[in-house]
Each structure stands twice: as C-alpha cells, then as structure tokens.
Design a protein around this motif. Structure first.
Motif, short mmCIF file in Angstrom:
data_model
loop_
_atom_site.label_atom_id
_atom_site.label_comp_id
_atom_site.label_asym_id
_atom_site.label_seq_id
_atom_site.Cartn_x
_atom_site.Cartn_y
_atom_site.Cartn_z
N SER A 17 0.68 -1.14 0.16
CA SER A 17 0.09 0.01 -0.06
C SER A 17 0.91 1.44 -0.04
CB SER A 17 -0.92 0.25 1.16
OG SER A 17 -1.67 1.20 1.36
N PHE A 21 1.04 4.42 -2.76
CA PHE A 21 0.54 5.80 -2.43
C PHE A 21 1.70 6.89 -2.33
CE2 PHE A 21 -3.27 3.42 -1.06
CZ PHE A 21 -4.20 4.36 -1.70
N SER A 82 -3.23 0.55 -10.38
CA SER A 82 -4.36 0.55 -9.30
C SER A 82 -4.98 -0.71 -9.52
CB SER A 82 -5.42 1.74 -9.43
OG SER A 82 -6.02 1.64 -10.67
N LYS A 201 -11.07 4.67 -7.69
CA LYS A 201 -10.74 5.85 -6.89
C LYS A 201 -9.59 5.43 -5.85
CE LYS A 201 -15.13 7.98 -7.68
NZ LYS A 201 -16.29 8.38 -7.02
N ASP A 202 -8.82 6.20 -5.24
CA ASP A 202 -7.50 6.18 -4.40
C ASP A 202 -8.23 5.89 -3.33
OD1 ASP A 202 -5.93 6.98 -6.35
OD2 ASP A 202 -5.78 9.28 -5.70
N ASP A 203 -9.40 6.47 -2.90
CA ASP A 203 -10.16 5.94 -1.60
C ASP A 203 -10.52 4.39 -1.62
OD1 ASP A 203 -9.66 8.67 -0.46
OD2 ASP A 203 -11.43 9.37 -0.92
N GLU A 204 -11.05 4.08 -2.79
CA GLU A 204 -11.40 2.69 -2.92
C GLU A 204 -10.17 1.63 -2.64
OE1 GLU A 204 -15.35 2.97 -5.97
OE2 GLU A 204 -13.24 3.21 -6.75
N LYS A 206 -7.71 2.29 -0.66
CA LYS A 206 -7.31 2.15 0.67
C LYS A 206 -8.40 1.45 1.36
CE LYS A 206 -5.71 6.80 1.05
NZ LYS A 206 -5.60 8.17 1.40
N ILE A 207 -9.69 1.41 0.80
CA ILE A 207 -10.84 0.35 1.41
C ILE A 207 -10.36 -0.97 1.20
CG2 ILE A 207 -13.36 -0.33 1.22
CD1 ILE A 207 -13.76 2.77 0.74
N LYS A 210 -7.78 -2.33 3.27
CA LYS A 210 -8.55 -2.32 4.66
C LYS A 210 -9.41 -3.71 4.96
CE LYS A 210 -8.55 -0.93 9.14
NZ LYS A 210 -7.71 -0.66 9.87
#
Length: 238
Positions: A17, A21, A82, A201-204, A206-207, A210
C-alpha cells in the motif's frame, strides 16, 4: 511449522500500500511534474532546413501540448497500477487461504478427509503409489494436505468460508466476505479474464487494503477459535 503468520501479512499489505501511495504522491506533485517535463528534450524542425534541432520542453511553443501528453501517460500508468493492486490483493487472499488451511490441516490431519477428492477426481487417486513412493509418513501427510488445500479453495469466497465455519466453528463477518468478493475478486476476474481496465478511486484502493487486512484478522480469529497454530506478534486479534 505451518503456523498462520499474521504479522507477515500485515507487513506485506503495509509495504504494498505504501509503495503505491508514495508513487501517487510523487506523480501528483505539480512542482515535481514541471521540473521533470521542463528538462525533457524534444526535437523540432528548423524553419530554414529539414534538420531536427533539440529543444528543452520549456523552450518549445508546444510545451503545454507535450505536458498534457505526459500527464495523460502518467494517469494511464497509475490506472493500470491500481488495477494490478486488485490482482495482487486477490493473490494475497488466495495465498492466505493456503497458509490458513495448512495450519488447520497440520493441527488436525483428519480434517483433510472431506476435501481430499474433488468431483472430477478418480477416487483411486493413485493412493497406493503415493504410499509406496513416499519416504515417510510425514511426506504422505504433506502430499495429502497439499491436495486437500487445492480442493478446499475452489469456488466463491462464500463457499470457502462455509468450509471454514464447518472446520473451525468461527463465522467470519459476512459483510467482509461479500465486499471482498464484489470489490476485489470479481474485479480481479474482469481485469484478468476480460482484459478490462476498471476506474478505481484512490479512496477505494485504501478500502480494499483495509478489507483484506480485516479478512486476515478474521482468519487469525478462526485459527484461535479452533486451536490451530498462528503467530500474532502485535496482538492484532480480538
């Protein structure tokens, strides 16, 4: 031997990760981008001759067009990266399963019985050859475990977790299972088997990391519940 090593997987997820990033932060830094592109050498034809002359991009009247082209190439590369992260996470999950079931089968060899044969197997399975060719009982058990592991991880994540529940009496959070199947495993199949490039998306991203970490901890809790061997260096489990 054969313990489910939670810390190893936490570190794999963390480094994978962070690598992405860190690169993303670098690629999105405008100062870095302009410093890079301004030093790029391009070729332009002379007005008086057909000879090509070298120019730094910052000296070119077409500087903005060239920068747009480079920016688009970077965006395309990050989009592919990604997508490959989804593939990597799916592979991590598959390997986690292999190590998880290795721990369970080492703990209780008899658990392999229900998963030794698949529907396509000949029931004879050359079991006599396996016995006669092996140098020890441990080698026989190891080969049987390897065969059972291949069979038990076939099917959807839901099916695999039904087997985990049966073997460990631990119910992994169903919302995690459904999310991983939809967001990671199904997307991986589209990327690999249908050659699709998915907008993520970048937030996805990260999800997804997680989710994979949560699933790792759930597998660890399943080991803990049934008594099979696991390593939890930093007390991540409940």
């Amino acid at each position: 031997m054969g313990s489910f090593d939670i810390g190893k997987w936490v570190m794999k997820l963390m480094t994978t990760s962070h690598s992405y990033f860190t690169l993303l932060e670098f690629a999105n830094d405008k100062h870095t981008f302009h410093s890079y592109t301004n030093q790029k050498v391009i070729y332009s034809s002379s007005n008086d001759t057909d000879e090509l002359i070298e120019l730094k991009m910052e000296e070119s009247p077409h500087k903005e067009d060239f920068q747009k082209m480079i920016s688009d190439e970077i965006d395309h590369a990050l989009e592919n990266y990604s997508n490959q992260l989804v593939v990597i996470l799916a592979t991590y999950i598959e390997t986690m399963h292999s190590e998880f079931f290795q721990s369970l089968f080492n703990y209780n060899n008899k658990l392999i019985y229900d998963y030794l044969f698949s529907n396509n197997d000949n029931k004879d399975f050359n079991i006599l050859n396996l016995i006669f060719d092996a140098e020890s009982k441990d080698e026989i058990i190891e080969q049987l475990i390897n065969k059972a592991k291949k069979n038990i991880v076939n099917g959807s994540l839901k099916k695999i977790n039904e087997r985990i529940l049966k073997m460990t009496e631990y119910q992994i959070d169903k919302t995690i299972i459904d999310s991983i199947q939809l967001d990671i495993l199904d997307n991986r199949n589209m990327i690999i088997h249908e050659s699709k490039v998915i907008k993520i998306k970048d937030d996805e991203i990260k999800i997804y990391f997680k989710l994979t970490e949560k699933y790792l901890f759930e597998l660890g809790n399943a080991c803990k519940k049934c008594g099979s061997s696991y390593i939890d260096q930093a007390n991540w489990l409940k």
